[in-house]
Structures are given as C-alpha cells and as structure tokens.
Design a protein around this motif. Structure first.
Motif, short mmCIF file in Angstrom:
data_model
loop_
_atom_site.label_atom_id
_atom_site.label_comp_id
_atom_site.label_asym_id
_atom_site.label_seq_id
_atom_site.Cartn_x
_atom_site.Cartn_y
_atom_site.Cartn_z
N ARG A 142 38.90 50.13 61.83
CA ARG A 142 39.86 50.88 62.63
C ARG A 142 41.38 50.40 62.15
NH1 ARG A 142 44.13 49.73 65.62
NH2 ARG A 142 42.85 48.00 66.40
N ILE A 143 41.79 49.21 61.74
CA ILE A 143 42.96 48.98 61.42
C ILE A 143 43.15 49.42 59.97
CG2 ILE A 143 44.32 46.78 60.57
CD1 ILE A 143 42.89 44.95 62.76
N ASP A 144 42.34 49.25 59.33
CA ASP A 144 42.35 49.77 57.77
C ASP A 144 42.92 51.30 57.81
OD1 ASP A 144 42.38 47.70 56.37
OD2 ASP A 144 40.15 47.66 56.05
N THR A 145 42.37 52.32 58.88
CA THR A 145 42.57 53.59 58.88
C THR A 145 44.07 53.88 59.30
OG1 THR A 145 41.81 53.86 61.28
CG2 THR A 145 40.24 54.11 59.43
N GLY A 146 44.66 52.87 60.06
CA GLY A 146 45.94 53.36 60.72
C GLY A 146 46.14 53.85 61.84
N LEU A 147 44.75 54.00 62.38
CA LEU A 147 44.52 54.87 63.75
C LEU A 147 44.55 53.88 64.93
CD1 LEU A 147 41.53 57.27 62.56
CD2 LEU A 147 44.09 58.04 63.03
N GLY A 195 39.46 50.19 49.23
CA GLY A 195 40.94 50.00 49.57
C GLY A 195 41.63 49.73 48.25
N LYS A 196 41.25 48.40 47.69
CA LYS A 196 41.75 48.11 46.66
C LYS A 196 41.81 48.87 45.35
CE LYS A 196 41.29 43.12 48.03
NZ LYS A 196 40.59 41.97 47.61
N GLN A 197 40.88 49.57 45.10
CA GLN A 197 40.79 50.43 43.93
C GLN A 197 41.54 51.62 44.21
OE1 GLN A 197 36.65 51.61 43.13
NE2 GLN A 197 36.07 49.68 43.88
N ALA A 250 28.69 43.95 54.71
CA ALA A 250 28.77 44.50 53.51
C ALA A 250 29.65 45.82 53.76
CB ALA A 250 27.30 44.84 53.17
N ALA A 251 29.58 46.63 54.77
CA ALA A 251 30.39 47.65 54.97
C ALA A 251 31.80 47.58 54.99
CB ALA A 251 30.10 48.36 56.29
N VAL A 252 32.04 46.11 55.60
CA VAL A 252 33.73 45.71 55.62
C VAL A 252 33.80 45.30 54.18
CG1 VAL A 252 34.89 43.66 56.26
CG2 VAL A 252 33.48 44.98 57.96
N ASP A 253 33.19 44.66 53.59
CA ASP A 253 33.43 44.41 52.18
C ASP A 253 33.90 45.54 51.27
OD1 ASP A 253 33.57 41.67 52.87
OD2 ASP A 253 31.50 41.32 51.85
N GLN A 257 46.10 56.47 52.05
CA GLN A 257 45.61 56.47 53.23
C GLN A 257 44.56 57.35 53.56
OE1 GLN A 257 47.03 53.87 55.35
NE2 GLN A 257 45.28 54.37 56.67
N GLY A 258 44.55 58.83 53.37
CA GLY A 258 43.79 59.62 53.58
C GLY A 258 42.49 59.46 52.96
N GLN A 259 42.38 58.84 51.79
CA GLN A 259 41.22 58.50 50.88
C GLN A 259 40.31 57.24 51.58
OE1 GLN A 259 39.44 59.96 48.36
NE2 GLN A 259 41.02 61.72 48.67
N HIS A 260 41.14 56.44 51.91
CA HIS A 260 40.60 55.20 52.54
C HIS A 260 39.99 55.50 53.89
CE1 HIS A 260 40.81 50.50 53.18
NE2 HIS A 260 39.79 50.93 52.92
N ARG A 261 40.78 56.15 54.60
CA ARG A 261 40.57 56.48 55.91
C ARG A 261 39.22 57.50 55.86
NH1 ARG A 261 44.90 59.44 59.37
NH2 ARG A 261 45.63 57.58 59.10
#
Length: 283
Positions: free
Chosen positions: A218-223, A63-65, A54-57, A78-82
């Motif tokens: 972690r991949i989505d954060t770019g870190l 991220g899409k929004q 659920a957290a991943v979804d 990127q900052g908001q999603h992170r």
C-alpha cells in the motif's frame, strides 16, 4: 543458495523488506520456525507467509525496473507500479488473509474441544466426599493448604474437589487452581494442547507477514489505507472462494460435489448451506 537459518528449519526474515530504505517504514515480522506437516493447516499458513514475502520482493523488483525505465514519466512510473501491486500483489495478500481466517476458525473449534474432566454426576457418594475434602481444605492453615495444592503427586480426588468448584469453596489460591486445571487438561488433551499452541504460533507468524506485506505494498502505491482498500476491494471480490461441505467442493456451475484441489482446500470456506457460505465468505 540455502541460508544458515534455512538449514536449521528457519525461514523468512525479521522485516517485511529485505533491506531498510531511508525514510520508508519497514515493518517487523516474525521468522517462520515451525516444521509444517504436509497437507496441514500449518503448512497452508507457511505457504501464505512465503508467498507474501515473494509478492513483496517481486513488487520491489518491479518498482526498481520501472524506475530505471526512461520511457515513463514519474506519474507513469507510479501508475505502472500501482497497477502491478493491485493486480499481482493484492490477490496474494487476500489469499493469505483467507488462509488465516480459516485457520482461526479451526483454532476456535480446537479450543472448544478442550474440556476439563468432569466427575460422574450420578455418583452421589463421590460428590459428598469431594465436598468434605473442600471443607477440610478450608479448615487448614494457608501454608498446609498450599503444600497440598502444589504437590506434584496430589491425589486425583483432591484435585477434582478443588478444580470443580470456585476457589472460595476450598480456600485454595486461584493461581494454584489454574495450575491444577492446566495439568488436568494436559493429561486429558496433551496432543491437542500442543496442536493448539502450534497453530496459534503459525497464525501469529503468518499474520505478521501478510498484514505487513499488504501495508508495505500500500505504501508503494502512494495510496492512503482507505484509498488502497477501495482499490483492492473489487480485485479481492473477483477472487474465487470455493464452497466446501464436509471436505468436498460444491461445484455450483456443474451441479456436483467433487474432491478439492490443494488450493481449493486451502482457500475454501466450509459451510453447511449456501446462505452460510455467503455469510462466511464476506466475513
């Protein structure tokens, strides 16, 4: 809408993301196929598994929004999603890891209760008889010895003579001794063996999702992994871990012991004293 898998008691999916994204890793995970008993450790692991998905979804949806919101620059998106992932996703993955850690401790305790039946140490006559059985077995041709050790209806005294000493003492093959030990354990601890197997499976399935989910976030954060761990550490440290003693919560603020809530029981750490609690909490 209920899927065909859910109608058959199967939950989850094959990969951490609902759909592959070109150029992006999509880690494989396991389906949840265990029927959990209410209030059990397995049920808490199931909850960790489903909460992770659920957290991943949610992170993917957010991220899409954000990507579609023209108010943000690319860096702002990127900052908001992170920020969402760190403050909303990380606690979920941390709770999942805690549930898995607790389950592993319980699994170790269950394994420690698995003991082969032992002969009466005060029965000297029985000990001599079993020694003579081993001597007799060693004297037999290999084929005859194998026939005895593989028999489904092997005499209990012969089996005890074989399994209580190293293979060299009886001449019985190590593989045959292993089978005999497994049968003896099954007879002595049948339900416990089943419970251990179920918990092992539940731990593996939950771990596959929680670790894949955390790395996907972690991949989505770019870190990098190190940067992500450093950013997540203070957030994880703020997660309250209840101290459990004999199944009760030690409420240090109120100076009382009380009944735990369902979440406290799932995420708490059982320890006899504060020093041990702090050690286990940090593990």
């Amino acid at each position: 809408m209920t899927t065909a898998g859910e109608r058959h008691g199967i939950k989850g999916r094959r990969k951490i993301l609902q759909a592959d994204v070109p150029g992006r890793p999509n880690h494989a995970i396991h389906f949840w196929e265990i029927k959990s008993k209410p209030g059990s450790t397995v049920e808490r692991l199931e909850r960790a598994y489903l909460n992770t998905l659920a957290a991943v979804d949610l992170a993917e949806s957010i991220g899409k929004q954000i990507a579609a919101d023209n108010r943000y620059t690319e860096q702002g998106r990127q900052g908001q999603h992170r920020n969402h992932i760190l403050h909303q996703g990380v606690p979920v993955f941390h709770q999942g890891r805690r549930a898995i850690s607790k389950a592993k401790q319980e699994l170790d305790e269950m394994r420690n209760r698995l003991q082969l039946p032992k002969a009466d140490p005060t029965d000297a006559a029985g000990a001599i008889a079993r020694m003579e059985i081993r001597t007799w077995l060693r004297s037999l041709p290999q084929g005859e010895r194998d026939k005895i050790s593989r028999a489904d209806d092997i005499d209990p005294q012969i089996r005890m003579a074989i399994i209580e000493k190293p293979a060299a003492m009886s001449g019985v093959a190590e593989t045959h001794i292993g089978v005999l030990k497994d049968k003896a354990l099954r007879e002595a601890h049948g339900s416990l063996i089943d419970d251990i197997a179920e918990l092992e499976t539940a731990i593996n399935v939950a771990t596959s999702a929680v670790e894949a989910g955390r790395d996907s976030a972690r991949i989505d954060t770019g870190l990098s992994p190190q940067e992500f761990n450093e950013a997540a550490a203070p957030i994880e440290a703020r997660e309250q871990v209840p101290w459990l003693r004999k199944g009760k919560v030690v409420d240090l603020e109120r100076g009382v012991m009380r009944e735990p809530t369902e979440d406290e029981l799932a995420n708490g750490v059982e320890a006899p004293n504060l020093e041990e609690f702090n050690r286990l909490k940090a593990a």
